[in-house]
Design an enzyme around this catalytic site. Structure first.
Site, PDB file in Angstrom:
ATOM      1  N   ASP A  91     -12.153 -10.086  -0.485  1.00 54.52           N
ATOM      2  CA  ASP A  91     -13.411 -10.270   0.244  1.00 54.52           C
ATOM      3  C   ASP A  91     -14.417  -9.284  -0.334  1.00 54.52           C
ATOM      4  O   ASP A  91     -14.036  -8.270  -0.904  1.00 54.52           O
ATOM      5  CB  ASP A  91     -13.266 -10.133   1.777  1.00 54.52           C
ATOM      6  CG  ASP A  91     -12.447  -8.935   2.230  1.00 54.52           C
ATOM      7  OD1 ASP A  91     -12.495  -7.884   1.557  1.00 54.52           O
ATOM      8  OD2 ASP A  91     -11.774  -9.033   3.270  1.00 54.52           O
ATOM      9  N   GLU A 139       0.799  -1.231   0.000  1.00 56.32           N
ATOM     10  CA  GLU A 139       0.000   0.000   0.000  1.00 56.32           C
ATOM     11  C   GLU A 139       0.833   1.282   0.000  1.00 56.32           C
ATOM     12  O   GLU A 139       0.678   2.129   0.889  1.00 56.32           O
ATOM     13  CB  GLU A 139      -0.968  -0.017   1.191  1.00 56.32           C
ATOM     14  CG  GLU A 139      -1.908  -1.203   1.160  1.00 56.32           C
ATOM     15  CD  GLU A 139      -2.705  -1.384   2.452  1.00 56.32           C
ATOM     16  OE1 GLU A 139      -2.743  -0.448   3.265  1.00 56.32           O
ATOM     17  OE2 GLU A 139      -3.281  -2.466   2.635  1.00 56.32           O
ATOM     18  N   GLU A 149      -6.117 -10.491  -1.432  1.00 58.27           N
ATOM     19  CA  GLU A 149      -6.845 -10.345  -0.158  1.00 58.27           C
ATOM     20  C   GLU A 149      -8.351 -10.231  -0.390  1.00 58.27           C
ATOM     21  O   GLU A 149      -9.043  -9.452   0.274  1.00 58.27           O
ATOM     22  CB  GLU A 149      -6.357  -9.097   0.589  1.00 58.27           C
ATOM     23  CG  GLU A 149      -4.866  -9.070   0.837  1.00 58.27           C
ATOM     24  CD  GLU A 149      -4.385  -7.853   1.623  1.00 58.27           C
ATOM     25  OE1 GLU A 149      -5.222  -7.167   2.241  1.00 58.27           O
ATOM     26  OE2 GLU A 149      -3.165  -7.597   1.620  1.00 58.27           O
ATOM     27  N   ASN A 181       2.041  -4.754  -3.412  1.00 60.34           N
ATOM     28  CA  ASN A 181       0.648  -5.109  -3.095  1.00 60.34           C
ATOM     29  C   ASN A 181      -0.148  -3.838  -2.815  1.00 60.34           C
ATOM     30  O   ASN A 181       0.250  -3.023  -1.994  1.00 60.34           O
ATOM     31  CB  ASN A 181       0.662  -6.003  -1.840  1.00 60.34           C
ATOM     32  CG  ASN A 181      -0.655  -6.694  -1.581  1.00 60.34           C
ATOM     33  OD1 ASN A 181      -1.328  -7.137  -2.523  1.00 60.34           O
ATOM     34  ND2 ASN A 181      -1.037  -6.815  -0.320  1.00 60.34           N
ATOM     35  N   HIS A 222     -10.284  -5.764  -1.583  1.00 57.09           N
ATOM     36  CA  HIS A 222     -11.257  -5.639  -0.489  1.00 57.09           C
ATOM     37  C   HIS A 222     -12.443  -4.878  -1.076  1.00 57.09           C
ATOM     38  O   HIS A 222     -12.411  -3.652  -1.181  1.00 57.09           O
ATOM     39  CB  HIS A 222     -10.649  -4.903   0.695  1.00 57.09           C
ATOM     40  CG  HIS A 222      -9.584  -5.697   1.379  1.00 57.09           C
ATOM     41  ND1 HIS A 222      -9.853  -6.869   2.047  1.00 57.09           N
ATOM     42  CD2 HIS A 222      -8.246  -5.510   1.461  1.00 57.09           C
ATOM     43  CE1 HIS A 222      -8.724  -7.365   2.541  1.00 57.09           C
ATOM     44  NE2 HIS A 222      -7.734  -6.565   2.194  1.00 57.09           N
TER      45      HIS A 222
HETATM   46  O1  G3I Z   1      -4.136  -9.677  18.740  1.00 58.02           O
HETATM   47  C1  G3I Z   1      -4.561  -8.468  19.376  1.00 58.02           C
HETATM   48  C2  G3I Z   1      -5.266  -8.768  20.640  1.00 58.02           C
HETATM   49  O2  G3I Z   1      -4.353  -9.371  21.545  1.00 58.02           O
HETATM   50  C3  G3I Z   1      -5.826  -7.473  21.213  1.00 58.02           C
HETATM   51  O3  G3I Z   1      -6.566  -7.764  22.350  1.00 58.02           O
HETATM   52  C4  G3I Z   1      -6.725  -6.780  20.208  1.00 58.02           C
HETATM   53  C5  G3I Z   1      -7.252  -5.447  20.711  1.00 58.02           C
HETATM   54  O4  G3I Z   1      -7.426  -4.534  19.669  1.00 58.02           O
HETATM   55  O5  G3I Z   1      -5.970  -6.542  19.042  1.00 58.02           O
HETATM   56  C6  G3I Z   1      -5.500  -7.745  18.454  1.00 58.02           C
HETATM   57  O6  G3I Z   1      -4.774  -7.396  17.301  1.00 58.02           O
HETATM   58  C7  G3I Z   1      -5.526  -6.967  16.198  1.00 58.02           C
HETATM   59  C8  G3I Z   1      -5.209  -7.884  15.023  1.00 58.02           C
HETATM   60  O7  G3I Z   1      -5.790  -7.399  13.853  1.00 58.02           O
HETATM   61  C9  G3I Z   1      -5.691  -9.316  15.254  1.00 58.02           C
HETATM   62  O8  G3I Z   1      -7.046  -9.352  15.334  1.00 58.02           O
HETATM   63  C10 G3I Z   1      -5.093  -5.544  15.865  1.00 58.02           C
HETATM   64  O9  G3I Z   1      -5.550  -4.672  16.880  1.00 58.02           O
HETATM   65  C11 G3I Z   1      -5.670  -5.118  14.556  1.00 58.02           C
HETATM   66  O10 G3I Z   1      -5.117  -3.869  14.190  1.00 58.02           O
HETATM   67  C12 G3I Z   1      -5.312  -6.136  13.487  1.00 58.02           C
HETATM   68  O11 G3I Z   1      -5.920  -5.761  12.291  1.00 58.02           O
HETATM   69  C13 G3I Z   1      -5.339  -6.294  11.117  1.00 58.02           C
HETATM   70  C14 G3I Z   1      -5.081  -5.155  10.158  1.00 58.02           C
HETATM   71  O12 G3I Z   1      -4.585  -5.685   8.944  1.00 58.02           O
HETATM   72  C15 G3I Z   1      -4.058  -4.175  10.693  1.00 58.02           C
HETATM   73  O13 G3I Z   1      -4.091  -3.034   9.953  1.00 58.02           O
HETATM   74  C16 G3I Z   1      -6.320  -7.286  10.507  1.00 58.02           C
HETATM   75  O14 G3I Z   1      -6.429  -8.436  11.332  1.00 58.02           O
HETATM   76  C17 G3I Z   1      -5.822  -7.712   9.130  1.00 58.02           C
HETATM   77  O15 G3I Z   1      -6.841  -8.455   8.498  1.00 58.02           O
HETATM   78  C18 G3I Z   1      -5.531  -6.480   8.291  1.00 58.02           C
HETATM   79  O16 G3I Z   1      -5.029  -6.913   7.057  1.00 58.02           O
HETATM   80  C19 G3I Z   1      -4.743  -5.898   6.125  1.00 58.02           C
HETATM   81  C20 G3I Z   1      -3.565  -6.372   5.304  1.00 58.02           C
HETATM   82  O17 G3I Z   1      -2.495  -6.697   6.136  1.00 58.02           O
HETATM   83  C21 G3I Z   1      -3.169  -5.329   4.261  1.00 58.02           C
HETATM   84  N1  G3I Z   1      -4.292  -4.952   3.444  1.00 58.02           N
HETATM   85  C22 G3I Z   1      -5.479  -4.519   4.170  1.00 58.02           C
HETATM   86  C23 G3I Z   1      -5.901  -5.602   5.156  1.00 58.02           C
HETATM   87  C24 G3I Z   1      -7.170  -5.190   5.878  1.00 58.02           C
HETATM   88  O18 G3I Z   1      -6.969  -4.042   6.653  1.00 58.02           O
END
Ligand code: G3I
Length: 388
Positions: free
Chosen positions: A300, A191, A298, A232, A268
Site C-alpha cells: 500500500d 518481521e 502487503e 516476510n 507498506h
Molecule cells: O476485530 C476487533 C474488534 O472486534 C475490536 O472491536 C477492535 C478494537 O480495537 O479491534 C478489532 O481488531 C483489530 C483488527 O486489526 C481488525 O480490525 C485489532 O485491534 C488490530 O490490532 C488489528 O490490526 C491488524 C494489525 O496487522 C495487527 O498488528 C491490521 O488489521 C492488519 O492489517 C495488520 O497487518 C499487518 C500484517 O499482519 C503484518 N505486516 C504489517 C501489517 C500492518 O500492520
C-alpha cells in the site's frame, strides 16, 4: 395465417441474425488486424508513465480485467481480505473480477485461531479458504510466527524453552497440516528483524532463542512439503541495513539447509519516500541468485503525509505502483503482487493513524484509481513484450 406470420417473423429474424453475424465478423477482423502481435486480448502498449491513459471498453469487446491479464502472465495479483467482507456482493464482484490471489489480513493469525491452548477454531479461516477455492484464487498463508496478535494464554505464560518449542511446533504442525496442499506460500516468520537488520529480541527470540526461525521453517516443511515457505519483512525492499540483514539471514539459512523458498517484501510505503526501483530490482536479483523467490506481500502507498494536491498525489501514487509492478514483472523471481486490502475503505492505515488515506488500487466507491491503471499498463506491456 398464424404460420405465415410466424414464418415472416422468422425470415426477418434470419436476416437480422445474418446482419449481426456479418457485423460481428467485420468487427472481429478489424480488431485482429489492429492487434499485432496476436494475443488472447486486444492489447496495445502504452509508454511508461502514461499509465493513466485508460483502456476504455469498446462496443465490441470489454477489455480484460487485471486478473485476466495476470492469469495470462502466470502472475499472482492478490489482496488481503477477511471472511466478514465476503458476504458483500459489491466487494466480491470486484474481488473476483480483478484478483487471482487472496491472503487473510488477520484470520490466520495465532490469536484468531486459538484463544485457548490446544483448541483451534478454523471456521473463519475455512470460509476464506473455501471462497478462494470456489473462485480459483491462490492463497498465501499469513502468518505462522509473529510476536503480534498472539493469544493471551501464550503471551501471559511463563514456560521453559522446551515448552515453548513444543507449543510452537504444535501450532505450526496443526495450522500448516490443516491446509496442506491448499496454500501456495506461507509467511512462516513475520518481521524478525529490526531497522538495523539484527534479530529483534521479540517474544519468540526470548522464549526459544534465535533458532526459533530455523525450527519454524523445518516444522512447516514437515507439515506441508509442497508449500513455498517465506520469510516476510517490512522496510527491506530497497538496499538498506534491513534488507542487508534479510539477505544475510536467508543466506545463512540456506547454508544450513533450512527449507526456505522465498522472501516476502511487505511494501507498506509512503508516497513521499518510496524505495528506489533500481534498488528493489537489485535486491530481488541478489535473492534470485540465492535461488529464492520474491513476493510483494502487503503493498500500500499512503498519501497522508505527502505534500501536494489530492489529484497530484493520486497520479504520483500510480507511478509508485507502476514502478514496483514493472520491477516485479522484470525480475526473474518475483511471482506475486499482493496489496493490503481491496479498496481504500478496507485499508488498515486510517484505523492505525487516525487520518483518512487512499493507499490502494480502488477507491472507496469501488472505482479503479490511477494506481490500478498503472499496474494494468505494466502487466499489459509485460505480456506484449513476451510475445514473439
Ligand atoms: O476485530 C476487533 C474488534 O472486534 C475490536 O472491536 C477492535 C478494537 O480495537 O479491534 C478489532 O481488531 C483489530 C483488527 O486489526 C481488525 O480490525 C485489532 O485491534 C488490530 O490490532 C488489528 O490490526 C491488524 C494489525 O496487522 C495487527 O498488528 C491490521 O488489521 C492488519 O492489517 C495488520 O497487518 C499487518 C500484517 O499482519 C503484518 N505486516 C504489517 C501489517 C500492518 O500492520
Amino acid at each position: 395465417m398464424q404460420y405465415t406470420k410466424n414464418n415472416s417473423k422468422s425470415r426477418k429474424s434470419d436476416t437480422n441474425t445474418l446482419f449481426i453475424c456479418f457485423s460481428s465478423l467485420l468487427v472481429c477482423l478489424l480488431v485482429l488486424a489492429a492487434c499485432k502481435p496476436a494475443s488472447n486480448f486486444a492489447l496495445t502498449p502504452t509508454p511508461i508513465r502514461q499509465a493513466t491513459i485508460t483502456v476504455e471498453p469498446t462496443a465490441s469487446q470489454a477489455p480484460p480485467t487485471l486478473r485476466q491479464l495476470a492469469d495470462q502472465q502466470k502472475w499472482l495479483v492478490g489482496t488481503a481480505s477477511d471472511p466478514a467482507y465476503l458476504t458483500n456482493p459489491q466487494y466480491t464482484a470486484l474481488l473476483d473480477a480483478e484478483f487471482n490471489g487472496l491472503v487473510g489480513e488477520n484470520v490466520m493469525k495465532w490469536g484468531r485461531l486459538s484463544v485457548e491452548r490446544g483448541i483451534y477454531d478454523f471456521s473463519k479461516a475455512d470460509v476464506l479458504m473455501d471462497y478462494a477455492a470456489r473462485h480459483q484464487m491462490a492463497v498465501r498463508g499469513h502468518t505462522l510466527v509473529w510476536d503480534l496478535q498472539l493469544p493471551d494464554w501464550l503471551t501471559q505464560s511463563i514456560l521453559t524453552r522446551d515448552e515453548y518449542k513444543v507449543i510452537l511446533k504444535e501450532h505450526i504442525t496443526t495450522v500448516v497440516g490443516r491446509y496442506a496442499g491448499r496454500i501456495v506460500a506461507w509467511d512462516v516468520v513475520n518481521e524478525p528483524l529490526d531497522a538495523q537488520g539484527h534479530l529483534r529480541q521479540n517474544f519468540w527470540f526470548q522464549a526459544i532463542g534465535p533458532e526459533y526461525i530455523l525450527l519454524a521453517f523445518q516444522w512447516a516443511h514437515a507439515a506441508d512439503p509442497e508449500a513455498q515457505l517465506f520469510l516476510n519483512e517490512s522496510f527491506a525492499e530497497g538496499l538498506n541495513e534491513k534488507s542487508q540483514g534479510v539477505y544475510a539471514l536467508v543466506s545463512g539459512m540456506l547454508e544450513k539447509g533450512v527449507p526456505i523458498h522465498g522472501v516476502g517484501m511487505q511494501m507498506h510505503l509512503r508516497l513521499e519516500n518510496p524505495p528506489v526501483p533500481e534498488d528493489v530490482a537489485e535486491n530481488m536479483q541478489r535473492l534470485a541468485e540465492l535461488g529464492l523467490k520474491v513476493h510483494i506481500t502487503e503493498l500500500d502507498v499512503r498519501l497522508q503525509d505527502a505534500p501536494g494536491s489530492r489529484d497530484g498525489k493520486l497520479v504520483a501514487q500510480g507511478v509508485v505502483f507502476e514502478d514496483l509492478a514493472r520491477t516485479c514483472l522484470a525480475a526473474e523471481n518475483c511471482e506475486a503482487f499482493f496489496t493490503w486490502g481491496l479498496t481504500d475503505h478496507y485499508s488498515w492505515i486510517p484505523g492505525m493513524t487516525g487520518k483518512d488515506d487512499e493507499p490502494l488500487l480502488f477507491a472507496e466507491n469501488w472505482q479503479p484509481k490511477p494506481a490500478y491503471w498503472a499496474v494494468y499498463a505494466a502487466l499489459r506491456d509485460a505480456i506484449l513484450a513476451a510475445q514473439p
